[in-house]
Design an enzyme around this catalytic site. Structure first.
Site, PDB file in Angstrom:
ATOM      1  CE  LYS A  15      -4.700  -2.291  19.821  1.00 27.66           C
ATOM      2  NZ  LYS A  15      -3.824  -3.103  18.983  1.00 27.66           N
ATOM      3  NE  ARG A  90      -5.956  -8.234  16.191  1.00 29.28           N
ATOM      4  CZ  ARG A  90      -5.339  -7.863  15.084  1.00 29.28           C
ATOM      5  NH1 ARG A  90      -5.806  -8.283  13.912  1.00 29.28           N
ATOM      6  NH2 ARG A  90      -4.279  -7.088  15.113  1.00 29.28           N
ATOM      7  NE  ARG A 132      -2.255   5.206   9.453  1.00 26.58           N
ATOM      8  CZ  ARG A 132      -2.979   4.247  10.011  1.00 26.58           C
ATOM      9  NH1 ARG A 132      -2.694   3.837  11.240  1.00 26.58           N
ATOM     10  NH2 ARG A 132      -3.992   3.696   9.358  1.00 26.58           N
ATOM     11  NE  ARG A 165      -2.520   1.587   5.426  1.00 28.24           N
ATOM     12  CZ  ARG A 165      -2.783   0.808   6.476  1.00 28.24           C
ATOM     13  NH1 ARG A 165      -1.917   0.722   7.484  1.00 28.24           N
ATOM     14  NH2 ARG A 165      -3.907   0.125   6.527  1.00 28.24           N
ATOM     15  NE  ARG A 176      -8.599  -0.293   9.491  1.00 25.83           N
ATOM     16  CZ  ARG A 176      -7.470   0.409   9.645  1.00 25.83           C
ATOM     17  NH1 ARG A 176      -7.282   1.507   8.956  1.00 25.83           N
ATOM     18  NH2 ARG A 176      -6.548  -0.017  10.491  1.00 25.83           N
TER      19      ARG A 176
END
Length: 219
Positions: A15, A90, A132, A165, A176
């Site tokens: 997004k 959120r 990523r 990361r 998460r």
């Protein structure tokens, strides 16, 4: 008619990329709440000073203060025709705060408010995260699945070595997602009951998701 757009979706659902593109397409301000808070602190505004006190002490910035900062931003002239709000709300508390501040800002004006939910397969998200890579020098982000560098492990823009990361692992990613879905499920019901939730299939490449997003935004 003024168009107000918020986006819901789990980490790495794409997004961020899509909202940036959409803001340019619609000529609307793209309001990233994290960047907004940092800007307030950097500018040393009264709200920024207050927020910094909480952050420096290791506390979360209170909901009321975040809402005040966001309301001030949404009240500015460049938001008069619409805005794209990313990273907020959120929680149910934040969703109620946003509904209240929009009502206060808009008054009797007719507004097209939509909450767009990026619906995506969790396993696909895990694959996106573990693939990523980022450049610490210029900030460019790559994904070995959809946007791989021309030279393996090297940034196309500046030639620096790409890094992964430490938290981009399957285990941390799953934690998460579990947290996100626990917190966000009530928001999906909230906006569904308001009749403003729109879902798009976020599985696929950037172009495919973009075309689906445009259909939802322009219908």
């Amino acid at each position: 008619m003024k168009k107000e757009l918020i986006f819901l979706g789990p980490p790495a659902c794409g997004k961020g990329t899509q909202t940036t593109m959409l803001a340019e397409y619609l000529k609307f301000p793209h309001i990233d709440t994290g960047s907004l808070l940092r800007a307030e602190i950097s500018a040393n505004t009264e709200a920024g000073k207050e927020a910094k006190l909480y952050i420096d002490e290791g506390h979360l910035v209170p909901v009321e203060l975040v809402a005040r900062i966001i309301k001030n931003r949404l009240s500015q002239e460049d938001c008069k025709n619409g805005y794209i709000l990313d990273g907020y709300p959120r929680s149910m508390e934040q969703a109620n705060a946003l509904t209240k501040m929009n009502a206060e800002i808009n008054g009797d004006e007719k507004v097209d408010f939509r909450a767009i939910y990026f619906d995506i397969d969790t396993e696909m998200l895990v694959e996106r995260i573990v693939n990523r890579r980022s450049c610490l020098k210029c900030g460019e982000i790559y994904n070995l699945m959809y946007k791989s560098p021309k030279q393996d492990g090297i940034c196309d823009k500046c030639g620096e070595k790409l890094t992964q990361r430490k938290d981009d692992t399957r285990e941390i990613a799953q934690e998460r997602f579990d947290t996100y879905f626990h917190e966000t499920a009530p928001l999906i019901d909230y906006y569904t009951n308001m009749g403003v939730l729109r879902k798009i299939d976020a599985n696929g490449d950037i172009k495919e998701v973009w075309e689906r997003l445009l259909k939802v935004v322009n219908d």
